[in-house]
Write a protein that holds these residues in place. Structure first.
Motif, PDB file in Angstrom:
ATOM      1  N   LEU A 100      35.860  48.902  44.915  1.00 44.48           N
ATOM      2  CA  LEU A 100      36.998  49.820  44.949  1.00 44.48           C
ATOM      3  C   LEU A 100      38.305  49.058  44.813  1.00 44.48           C
ATOM      4  CD1 LEU A 100      35.896  52.273  47.792  1.00 44.48           C
ATOM      5  CD2 LEU A 100      35.808  52.638  45.311  1.00 44.48           C
ATOM      6  N   ASN A 101      38.389  47.918  45.488  1.00 51.11           N
ATOM      7  CA  ASN A 101      39.577  47.085  45.365  1.00 51.11           C
ATOM      8  C   ASN A 101      39.767  46.635  43.925  1.00 51.11           C
ATOM      9  OD1 ASN A 101      41.674  44.987  46.462  1.00 51.11           O
ATOM     10  ND2 ASN A 101      40.216  43.792  45.266  1.00 51.11           N
ATOM     11  N   GLY A 102      38.680  46.188  43.282  1.00 55.03           N
ATOM     12  CA  GLY A 102      38.773  45.715  41.905  1.00 55.03           C
ATOM     13  C   GLY A 102      39.178  46.811  40.939  1.00 55.03           C
ATOM     14  N   ALA A 103      38.661  48.014  41.149  1.00 53.49           N
ATOM     15  CA  ALA A 103      39.027  49.135  40.284  1.00 53.49           C
ATOM     16  C   ALA A 103      40.512  49.456  40.422  1.00 53.49           C
ATOM     17  CB  ALA A 103      38.176  50.353  40.625  1.00 53.49           C
ATOM     18  N   ALA A 104      41.025  49.383  41.646  1.00 58.36           N
ATOM     19  CA  ALA A 104      42.450  49.636  41.870  1.00 58.36           C
ATOM     20  C   ALA A 104      43.303  48.550  41.205  1.00 58.36           C
ATOM     21  CB  ALA A 104      42.741  49.701  43.364  1.00 58.36           C
ATOM     22  N   PHE A 105      42.821  47.303  41.259  1.00 57.31           N
ATOM     23  CA  PHE A 105      43.521  46.198  40.598  1.00 57.31           C
ATOM     24  C   PHE A 105      43.567  46.417  39.093  1.00 57.31           C
ATOM     25  CE2 PHE A 105      42.776  42.075  38.385  1.00 57.31           C
ATOM     26  CZ  PHE A 105      44.053  41.560  38.517  1.00 57.31           C
ATOM     27  N   GLU A 106      42.450  46.810  38.499  1.00 56.09           N
ATOM     28  CA  GLU A 106      42.421  47.076  37.059  1.00 56.09           C
ATOM     29  C   GLU A 106      43.431  48.144  36.681  1.00 56.09           C
ATOM     30  OE1 GLU A 106      37.702  46.033  36.229  1.00 56.09           O
ATOM     31  OE2 GLU A 106      38.314  48.090  36.664  1.00 56.09           O
ATOM     32  N   LYS A 107      43.510  49.195  37.462  1.00 54.61           N
ATOM     33  CA  LYS A 107      44.447  50.278  37.177  1.00 54.61           C
ATOM     34  C   LYS A 107      45.887  49.789  37.293  1.00 54.61           C
ATOM     35  CE  LYS A 107      45.530  55.055  38.460  1.00 54.61           C
ATOM     36  NZ  LYS A 107      45.163  56.195  39.357  1.00 54.61           N
TER      37      LYS A 107
ATOM     38  N   GLY B 251      46.829  47.665  34.326  1.00 53.87           N
ATOM     39  CA  GLY B 251      46.663  48.272  33.013  1.00 53.87           C
ATOM     40  C   GLY B 251      45.456  47.746  32.250  1.00 53.87           C
ATOM     41  N   LEU B 252      44.427  47.319  32.971  1.00 52.97           N
ATOM     42  CA  LEU B 252      43.215  46.795  32.351  1.00 52.97           C
ATOM     43  C   LEU B 252      42.211  47.923  32.117  1.00 52.97           C
ATOM     44  CD1 LEU B 252      42.796  43.679  34.679  1.00 52.97           C
ATOM     45  CD2 LEU B 252      43.613  43.651  32.298  1.00 52.97           C
ATOM     46  N   ARG B 253      41.352  47.724  31.144  1.00 54.38           N
ATOM     47  CA  ARG B 253      40.291  48.715  30.936  1.00 54.38           C
ATOM     48  C   ARG B 253      39.310  48.648  32.108  1.00 54.38           C
ATOM     49  NH1 ARG B 253      35.693  46.231  29.653  1.00 54.38           N
ATOM     50  NH2 ARG B 253      35.746  44.164  28.667  1.00 54.38           N
ATOM     51  N   PRO B 254      38.691  49.762  32.469  1.00 51.92           N
ATOM     52  CA  PRO B 254      37.727  49.755  33.578  1.00 51.92           C
ATOM     53  C   PRO B 254      36.600  48.757  33.332  1.00 51.92           C
ATOM     54  CG  PRO B 254      38.310  51.996  32.993  1.00 51.92           C
ATOM     55  CD  PRO B 254      38.922  51.122  31.945  1.00 51.92           C
ATOM     56  N   GLY B 255      36.318  47.946  34.340  1.00 50.47           N
ATOM     57  CA  GLY B 255      35.254  46.965  34.248  1.00 50.47           C
ATOM     58  C   GLY B 255      35.680  45.604  33.751  1.00 50.47           C
ATOM     59  N   ALA B 256      36.912  45.477  33.247  1.00 49.17           N
ATOM     60  CA  ALA B 256      37.365  44.205  32.674  1.00 49.17           C
ATOM     61  C   ALA B 256      37.413  43.092  33.719  1.00 49.17           C
ATOM     62  CB  ALA B 256      38.744  44.384  32.034  1.00 49.17           C
ATOM     63  N   TYR B 257      37.882  43.418  34.899  1.00 50.88           N
ATOM     64  CA  TYR B 257      38.002  42.407  35.954  1.00 50.88           C
ATOM     65  C   TYR B 257      36.629  41.876  36.361  1.00 50.88           C
ATOM     66  CZ  TYR B 257      39.142  40.481  40.594  1.00 50.88           C
ATOM     67  OH  TYR B 257      39.273  39.672  41.696  1.00 50.88           O
TER      68      TYR B 257
ATOM     69  N   GLY C 267      44.168  38.189  29.962  1.00 48.56           N
ATOM     70  CA  GLY C 267      45.407  38.309  29.194  1.00 48.56           C
ATOM     71  C   GLY C 267      46.566  38.846  30.002  1.00 48.56           C
ATOM     72  N   ILE C 268      46.633  38.460  31.286  1.00 48.90           N
ATOM     73  CA  ILE C 268      47.720  38.920  32.156  1.00 48.90           C
ATOM     74  C   ILE C 268      48.378  37.717  32.821  1.00 48.90           C
ATOM     75  CG2 ILE C 268      46.691  41.182  32.586  1.00 48.90           C
ATOM     76  CD1 ILE C 268      45.644  40.141  35.242  1.00 48.90           C
ATOM     77  N   ASP C 269      49.533  37.945  33.406  1.00 51.03           N
ATOM     78  CA  ASP C 269      50.278  36.896  34.096  1.00 51.03           C
ATOM     79  C   ASP C 269      49.425  36.318  35.223  1.00 51.03           C
ATOM     80  OD1 ASP C 269      52.119  35.287  35.387  1.00 51.03           O
ATOM     81  OD2 ASP C 269      53.442  36.928  36.004  1.00 51.03           O
ATOM     82  N   PRO C 270      49.190  35.000  35.231  1.00 49.29           N
ATOM     83  CA  PRO C 270      48.348  34.404  36.267  1.00 49.29           C
ATOM     84  C   PRO C 270      49.079  34.128  37.584  1.00 49.29           C
ATOM     85  CG  PRO C 270      49.042  32.701  34.755  1.00 49.29           C
ATOM     86  CD  PRO C 270      49.572  34.000  34.207  1.00 49.29           C
ATOM     87  N   THR C 271      50.373  34.339  37.631  1.00 50.17           N
ATOM     88  CA  THR C 271      51.155  33.973  38.815  1.00 50.17           C
ATOM     89  C   THR C 271      50.651  34.703  40.056  1.00 50.17           C
ATOM     90  OG1 THR C 271      53.108  33.651  37.416  1.00 50.17           O
ATOM     91  CG2 THR C 271      53.470  33.843  39.793  1.00 50.17           C
ATOM     92  N   ASP C 272      50.196  33.936  41.049  1.00 50.15           N
ATOM     93  CA  ASP C 272      49.729  34.491  42.324  1.00 50.15           C
ATOM     94  C   ASP C 272      48.706  35.612  42.107  1.00 50.15           C
ATOM     95  OD1 ASP C 272      49.733  34.181  45.052  1.00 50.15           O
ATOM     96  OD2 ASP C 272      51.554  35.334  45.405  1.00 50.15           O
ATOM     97  N   LEU C 273      47.809  35.379  41.157  1.00 52.76           N
ATOM     98  CA  LEU C 273      46.892  36.445  40.740  1.00 52.76           C
ATOM     99  C   LEU C 273      45.925  36.867  41.839  1.00 52.76           C
ATOM    100  CD1 LEU C 273      45.925  38.307  38.508  1.00 52.76           C
ATOM    101  CD2 LEU C 273      44.478  36.449  37.659  1.00 52.76           C
ATOM    102  N   MET C 274      45.435  35.913  42.648  1.00 50.08           N
ATOM    103  CA  MET C 274      44.502  36.293  43.703  1.00 50.08           C
ATOM    104  C   MET C 274      45.142  37.289  44.663  1.00 50.08           C
ATOM    105  SD  MET C 274      41.375  35.952  44.827  1.00 50.08           S
ATOM    106  CE  MET C 274      40.617  34.388  44.361  1.00 50.08           C
ATOM    107  N   ARG C 275      46.399  37.081  44.990  1.00 42.69           N
ATOM    108  CA  ARG C 275      47.094  38.029  45.876  1.00 42.69           C
ATOM    109  C   ARG C 275      47.099  39.425  45.254  1.00 42.69           C
ATOM    110  NH1 ARG C 275      50.946  36.882  49.744  1.00 42.69           N
ATOM    111  NH2 ARG C 275      51.168  34.781  48.856  1.00 42.69           N
ATOM    112  N   ARG C 276      47.414  39.500  43.984  1.00 37.37           N
ATOM    113  CA  ARG C 276      47.430  40.792  43.303  1.00 37.37           C
ATOM    114  C   ARG C 276      46.034  41.386  43.191  1.00 37.37           C
ATOM    115  NH1 ARG C 276      49.778  37.996  38.602  1.00 37.37           N
ATOM    116  NH2 ARG C 276      48.957  39.690  37.308  1.00 37.37           N
TER     117      ARG C 276
END
Length: 205
Positions: free
Chosen positions: A20-27, A30-36, A72-81
């Protein structure tokens, strides 16, 4: 023999569901579902950097850079996001507190997400309140290696037959069972909490 120890996984057990957390992150990104999850679980570079992060061979910033590049997204502090929508799971946190109040030792055993620049354990208030905290990054070995389960038992000063281990990944359970630990495959917080309450009742009897 009454249970004297409770070992809990972090992501997906002590916290809300990782999917659920990953799906919210994708949204949010702006990632397609399942990309993460594809980046983490199927892309060879993503699989490798996550495995390396978990045992301290890669830094969290390495993970940020590699996963950000795959997505293909900004890697800055990505784990936090990426973990921004993760929350403590109230039923399991409460069960852990009840266990400690009943005199049962409680450990958190986690394959690490890294500790810097973002420490998810501290951010979610789970860096204390346990009798032992075992992180794969610190131990340089990750679940499902039998080594990390034995180190958890050693940290608690208990035998396997005195402990229960809860994890949401079925593949992490057999090595614990081989050490005599009773296991619970966590799929639903209310069900797991009820099972743990039964354990507490047995201990108090």
């Amino acid at each position: 023999m009454p249970y004297r120890g409770l070992i809990l996984d972090f992501g997906g057990v002590l916290t809300t569901r990782m999917r659920l957390n990953g799906a919210a992150f994708e949204k949010a990104e702006g990632l397609r579902p399942g990309a993460y999850f594809h980046a983490l679980e199927e892309h060879p570079d993503g699989v490798q950097v996550y495995a390396d992060l978990e045992v301290g061979r890669a830094t969290q910033e390495d993970w940020n850079r590699v996963i950000g590049g795959i997505l293909g997204i900004d890697p800055t502090d990505l784990m936090r996001r990426a973990l921004a929508n993760l929350r403590p799971e109230p039923a399991i946190v409460a069960a852990a507190q009840k266990a400690r109040e009943a005199g049962i030792k409680v450990a958190m055993l986690s394959n690490s997400f890294g500790l810097t620049p973002y420490n998810p354990y501290e951010a979610l208030g789970m860096h204390e309140g346990f009798d032992a905290v075992i992180l794969s990054e610190v131990e340089r070995v990750r679940k499902p290696s039998p080594v990390i389960y034995q180190r958890t038992l050693d940290a608690l000063g208990l035998s396997g037959s005195e402990c229960i281990f809860v994890d949401d990944h079925a593949q992490n359970l057999p090595p614990a069972e081989a050490l005599g630990i009773r296991t619970i495959h966590h799929t639903d917080a209310s069900v797991t909490a009820a099972q743990l309450q039964e354990m507490l009742t047995q201990c108090a009897a």
